[in-house]
Design a protein around this motif. Structure first.
Motif, PDB file in Angstrom:
ATOM      1  N   SER A  42      16.980  36.983  -0.281  1.00 37.90           N
ATOM      2  CA  SER A  42      17.853  36.460  -1.321  1.00 37.90           C
ATOM      3  C   SER A  42      17.306  34.925  -1.601  1.00 37.90           C
ATOM      4  O   SER A  42      17.235  34.560  -2.712  1.00 37.90           O
ATOM      5  N   ALA A  43      16.847  34.360  -0.379  1.00 38.08           N
ATOM      6  CA  ALA A  43      16.150  33.005  -0.825  1.00 38.08           C
ATOM      7  C   ALA A  43      14.978  33.203  -1.504  1.00 38.08           C
ATOM      8  O   ALA A  43      14.609  32.408  -2.494  1.00 38.08           O
ATOM      9  N   GLU A  44      14.032  34.240  -1.234  1.00 40.26           N
ATOM     10  CA  GLU A  44      12.984  34.454  -2.059  1.00 40.26           C
ATOM     11  C   GLU A  44      13.126  34.765  -3.492  1.00 40.26           C
ATOM     12  O   GLU A  44      12.414  34.127  -4.432  1.00 40.26           O
ATOM     13  N   GLN A  45      14.162  35.569  -3.737  1.00 35.14           N
ATOM     14  CA  GLN A  45      14.620  35.996  -5.317  1.00 35.14           C
ATOM     15  C   GLN A  45      15.057  34.641  -6.071  1.00 35.14           C
ATOM     16  O   GLN A  45      14.803  34.282  -7.286  1.00 35.14           O
ATOM     17  N   THR A  46      15.872  33.857  -5.410  1.00 31.96           N
ATOM     18  CA  THR A  46      16.461  32.674  -5.760  1.00 31.96           C
ATOM     19  C   THR A  46      15.220  31.371  -6.158  1.00 31.96           C
ATOM     20  O   THR A  46      15.126  31.127  -7.141  1.00 31.96           O
ATOM     21  N   SER A  51      11.921  29.568 -10.254  1.00 32.71           N
ATOM     22  CA  SER A  51      10.275  29.174 -10.812  1.00 32.71           C
ATOM     23  C   SER A  51      10.374  29.544 -12.431  1.00 32.71           C
ATOM     24  O   SER A  51       9.923  29.047 -13.115  1.00 32.71           O
ATOM     25  N   ARG A  52      10.909  30.796 -12.512  1.00 31.91           N
ATOM     26  CA  ARG A  52      10.951  31.347 -13.908  1.00 31.91           C
ATOM     27  C   ARG A  52      11.820  30.503 -15.020  1.00 31.91           C
ATOM     28  O   ARG A  52      11.485  30.323 -15.815  1.00 31.91           O
ATOM     29  N   MET A  53      13.016  30.117 -14.286  1.00 33.75           N
ATOM     30  CA  MET A  53      13.904  29.308 -15.323  1.00 33.75           C
ATOM     31  C   MET A  53      13.040  27.852 -15.565  1.00 33.75           C
ATOM     32  O   MET A  53      13.132  27.483 -16.542  1.00 33.75           O
ATOM     33  N   LYS A  54      12.464  27.265 -14.621  1.00 34.04           N
ATOM     34  CA  LYS A  54      11.812  26.212 -14.681  1.00 34.04           C
ATOM     35  C   LYS A  54      10.665  26.278 -15.863  1.00 34.04           C
ATOM     36  O   LYS A  54      10.334  25.439 -16.476  1.00 34.04           O
TER      37      LYS A  54
END
Length: 160
Positions: A42-46, A51-54
């Motif tokens: 979950s932490a990796e997916q977050t 990163s994608r959103m930024k």
């Protein structure tokens, strides 16, 4: 059947019933490992989503900046063309007034005025075509950065 035999049969039945039910054992180490794996995933997916959103936000900001710069350039170009058209029209009007001062007859006045109006209409049509072309080119230039960002976002959504 005697009383003792019947009690012995009931005891056997009861012992068989309780022996058949088994409860699974709970292994706390296995549960904590599964929970840790879930939390790490979950932490990796977050992190990936952040990163994608930024990255998307930065691309959008750059697109807005490019759009505003294009709008500024387009506005300056249209302003310059407007000033040039006004200057040209003013010079033509003054030249026409000077020419009218030397008119000798009413027929010459009508002919001069007709020629002047025809030329001014031709110039106005040419200027409007130039404004239209410039405006259309400017609109496409201003829309391109946002269009590119939108197309990239749609493409990424299709992949995901």
């Amino acid at each position: 059947m005697n009383e003792n035999q019947r009690i012995a049969d009931m005891t056997k039945t009861t012992q068989k019933d309780t022996g058949a039910v088994e409860f699974p054992t709970f292994d706390a180490t296995q549960a904590s490992e599964q929970f840790r794996a879930f939390a790490e995933k979950s932490a990796e997916q977050t992190k990936e989503a952040y990163s994608r959103m930024k990255s998307s936000a930065e691309e959008t900001q750059k697109a807005f900046e490019a759009t505003f710069e294009s709008a500024k350039t387009a506005g300056n170009e249209l302003t310059s063309k407007s000033i040039a058209a006004l200057r040209e029209g003013t010079e033509a009007n003054l030249a026409h007034l000077e020419a009218l001062a030397g008119v000798r007859s009413f027929a010459e006045l009508i002919e001069m005025q007709s020629n002047f109006m025809r030329k001014r209409m031709e110039v106005a049509v040419d200027q409007m075509k130039d404004f239209q072309t410039t405006s259309q080119k400017s609109a496409e230039t201003m829309a391109k950065p946002m269009k590119d960002v939108f197309e990239k976002a749609v493409k990424e959504l299709r992949v995901a």
